[in-house]
Design a protein around this motif. Structure first.
Motif, PDB file in Angstrom:
ATOM      1  N   LEU A  53     -94.809   7.558  58.024  1.00  0.00           N
ATOM      2  CA  LEU A  53     -95.346   6.870  56.850  1.00  0.00           C
ATOM      3  C   LEU A  53     -95.895   5.522  57.288  1.00  0.00           C
ATOM      4  N   GLU A  54     -96.953   5.116  56.646  1.00  0.00           N
ATOM      5  CA  GLU A  54     -97.488   3.775  56.862  1.00  0.00           C
ATOM      6  C   GLU A  54     -96.904   2.853  55.798  1.00  0.00           C
ATOM      7  N   ASP A  57     -98.408   3.196  52.318  1.00  0.00           N
ATOM      8  CA  ASP A  57     -98.402   4.509  51.670  1.00  0.00           C
ATOM      9  C   ASP A  57     -97.343   4.517  50.571  1.00  0.00           C
ATOM     10  N   GLY A  60     -96.078   7.954  49.367  1.00  0.00           N
ATOM     11  CA  GLY A  60     -95.241   8.590  50.380  1.00  0.00           C
ATOM     12  C   GLY A  60     -93.869   7.945  50.466  1.00  0.00           C
TER      13      GLY A  60
END
Length: 81
Positions: A53-54, A57, A60
């Motif tokens: 995951l960023e 995000d 997410g």
């Protein structure tokens, strides 16, 4: 309390706290398979997602938090990125 590390820096912040009594969740790539195994062999409660995951995000991260809350109901989840 549950700690959720989105990257290596987040994991390192957690490890510096030296509070291994709390569950740790990490996304893919934060810890190597060998590191995960070593921590678990030491009796630490470490769970890893099989995806990365960023930090931006949001959807997410929210999905991951839902999963963590399913496993640790009524616990505060600290997110470190």
């Amino acid at each position: 309390m549950v700690f959720f590390a989105l990257n290596r820096c987040g994991y390192e912040s957690f490890s510096k706290l030296n509070i291994w009594d709390f569950p740790l969740w990490v996304v893919d790539g934060v810890l190597s398979a060998e590191e995960l195994t070593a921590l678990r062999m030491q009796g630490m409660d470490v769970s890893g997602f099989n995806y990365a995951l960023e930090h931006d995000d949001i959807a997410g991260i929210q999905d991951a938090l839902e999963t963590i809350r399913e496993h640790h109901p009524a616990q505060t989840v600290w997110v470190s990125n």
